[in-house]
Design a protein around this motif. Structure first.
Motif, PDB file in Angstrom:
ATOM      1  N   LEU A 209       8.734  10.069  -4.269  1.00  0.00           N
ATOM      2  CA  LEU A 209       8.011   8.862  -4.683  1.00  0.00           C
ATOM      3  C   LEU A 209       6.772   8.691  -3.814  1.00  0.00           C
ATOM      4  N   VAL A 210       5.623   8.532  -4.447  1.00  0.00           N
ATOM      5  CA  VAL A 210       4.373   8.370  -3.709  1.00  0.00           C
ATOM      6  C   VAL A 210       3.791   6.993  -4.009  1.00  0.00           C
ATOM      7  N   PHE A 211       3.420   6.281  -2.964  1.00  0.00           N
ATOM      8  CA  PHE A 211       2.852   4.944  -3.082  1.00  0.00           C
ATOM      9  C   PHE A 211       1.455   4.929  -2.472  1.00  0.00           C
ATOM     10  N   ARG A 212       0.617   4.099  -2.999  1.00  0.00           N
ATOM     11  CA  ARG A 212      -0.697   3.893  -2.381  1.00  0.00           C
ATOM     12  C   ARG A 212      -0.715   2.524  -1.726  1.00  0.00           C
ATOM     13  N   GLY A 213      -1.634   2.342  -0.788  1.00  0.00           N
ATOM     14  CA  GLY A 213      -1.779   1.065  -0.107  1.00  0.00           C
ATOM     15  C   GLY A 213      -2.956   0.280  -0.664  1.00  0.00           C
ATOM     16  N   PRO A 214      -3.156  -0.951  -0.207  1.00  0.00           N
ATOM     17  CA  PRO A 214      -4.252  -1.773  -0.719  1.00  0.00           C
ATOM     18  C   PRO A 214      -5.636  -1.215  -0.435  1.00  0.00           C
ATOM     19  N   ASN A 215      -5.768  -0.384   0.610  1.00  0.00           N
ATOM     20  CA  ASN A 215      -7.074   0.181   0.965  1.00  0.00           C
ATOM     21  C   ASN A 215      -7.186   1.668   0.649  1.00  0.00           C
ATOM     22  N   THR A 216      -6.262   2.176  -0.163  1.00  0.00           N
ATOM     23  CA  THR A 216      -6.304   3.598  -0.505  1.00  0.00           C
ATOM     24  C   THR A 216      -7.599   4.018  -1.195  1.00  0.00           C
ATOM     25  N   PRO A 217      -8.144   3.227  -2.152  1.00  0.00           N
ATOM     26  CA  PRO A 217      -9.413   3.646  -2.776  1.00  0.00           C
ATOM     27  C   PRO A 217     -10.519   3.886  -1.753  1.00  0.00           C
ATOM     28  N   GLN A 218     -10.552   3.077  -0.700  1.00  0.00           N
ATOM     29  CA  GLN A 218     -11.566   3.260   0.352  1.00  0.00           C
ATOM     30  C   GLN A 218     -11.329   4.563   1.102  1.00  0.00           C
ATOM     31  N   TYR A 219     -10.062   4.865   1.398  1.00  0.00           N
ATOM     32  CA  TYR A 219      -9.728   6.122   2.079  1.00  0.00           C
ATOM     33  C   TYR A 219     -10.094   7.324   1.221  1.00  0.00           C
ATOM     34  N   GLY A 223     -12.615   8.957   3.296  1.00  0.00           N
ATOM     35  CA  GLY A 223     -11.790   9.744   4.199  1.00  0.00           C
ATOM     36  C   GLY A 223     -11.512   9.045   5.516  1.00  0.00           C
ATOM     37  N   LYS A 224     -11.940   7.786   5.632  1.00  0.00           N
ATOM     38  CA  LYS A 224     -11.779   7.047   6.879  1.00  0.00           C
ATOM     39  C   LYS A 224     -10.670   6.009   6.755  1.00  0.00           C
ATOM     40  N   MET A 225     -10.053   5.694   7.890  1.00  0.00           N
ATOM     41  CA  MET A 225      -9.003   4.684   7.916  1.00  0.00           C
ATOM     42  C   MET A 225      -8.900   4.085   9.297  1.00  0.00           C
ATOM     43  N   ARG A 226      -8.168   2.995   9.373  1.00  0.00           N
ATOM     44  CA  ARG A 226      -7.877   2.366  10.652  1.00  0.00           C
ATOM     45  C   ARG A 226      -6.503   1.696  10.547  1.00  0.00           C
TER      46      ARG A 226
END
Length: 283
Positions: A209-219, A223-226
């Motif tokens: 099962l794969v889930f995305r987070g609320p900021n996944t489109p930005q990642y 390619g950046k995250m915090r």
């Protein structure tokens, strides 16, 4: 058929509130059109997706045959109080499930009975692959993570190690959690996304099962995250046969409340699997 490499969001109305997502390659049941938006049957409810993210004729598949709707799971009237958000039920659709995937308040015997009636079947070969994947996940979670009861930010590594242990993969990096879906990591190993047929709760044991987070489109765009990183790269876990989910721990819920399910991956081909898996299940 969803053709966009990043999948497509499902909305309540054209340009409306997001209620879910569909991965690339997902067959959809189109029941109408509103400008550049396709009206679809999404988990028994009406949703809208952007037409340019799909291929095929409206009302038909690429070979001219009518598109068949995915099996619709009936809503269970019994509901339970959630520890994180309001009320939910067993198959109330993607929006309710994605907001709160936990179902621990419903008796296990009730869930087992409902799953046996609601879940579509998979081939014997796929069932064999899934059984070996789950066995590998149990071994990894027990030996490496001591069966801890929560994920600790190492879910992608946990699933990678589980797939390698099971023989579904020869090892090597598969990326962050959502990359298993958005970058085709699981597809390259012979997995098929069956989100149109399953939810996180009625997926067969061994499904990834794969889930995305609320900021996944930005990642996905930069390619950046915090921190918290899971809001960017999402979460990945393996469905158990004991009411648990196996990741970098052994959890009661598939994901926390703000994660959106984008993939229910079931292994259907032995593309890069071990000789043991191939000999046991068939290549």
């Amino acid at each position: 058929i969803v053709s966009s490499s990043k999948g497509v969001n499902v909305r309540k109305s054209p340009n409306g509130k997001e209620i879910g997502a569909l991965g690339r390659g997902t067959n959809v049941s189109v029941i109408g059109q509103a400008g550049n938006w396709l009206k679809i049957n999404y988990n028994g409810k009406t949703g809208y997706i952007w037409k340019k993210a799909t291929t095929g004729k409206v009302g038909s598949s690429s070979n001219g045959a009518m598109i068949k709707a995915a099996p619709i799971l009936k809503t269970i009237s019994q509901v339970a109080e959630s520890s994180t958000e309001g009320r939910f039920c067993y198959t109330c659709g993607a929006a309710a499930q994605n907001r709160n995937p936990g179902l621990q308040a419903i008796p296990k015997e009730k869930i087992a009975g409902l799953q046996s009636k609601a879940s579509p079947s998979v081939s014997s070969k796929s069932a064999c692959y899934s059984r070996m994947i789950l066995e590998g996940a149990k071994r990894v979670v027990k030996s490496k993570y001591k069966n801890r009861s929560k994920s600790n930010g190492q879910c992608a590594r946990g699933i990678r190690d589980s797939l390698t242990n099971a023989g579904a993969s020869r090892g090597g990096g598969l990326g962050h959690a959502v990359d298993y879906h958005s970058k085709g990591s699981l597809k390259s190993l012979g997995f098929t996304n069956m989100i149109g047929q399953y939810t996180a709760q009625n997926a067969p044991p061994g499904a990834v099962l794969v889930f995305r987070g609320p900021n996944t489109p930005q990642y996905l765009k930069t390619g950046k995250m915090r921190k918290p990183y899971g809001n960017y790269v999402g979460h990945v876990t393996i469905k158990g046969d004991d009411g648990k989910y196996y990741t970098d721990g052994r959890t009661d819920k598939p994901a926390i409340a703000n994660r959106i399910l984008v993939g229910v991956y079931i292994m259907t081909q032995c593309r890069n699997c071990s000789a043991k898996m191939k000999n046991t299940c068939g290549g």
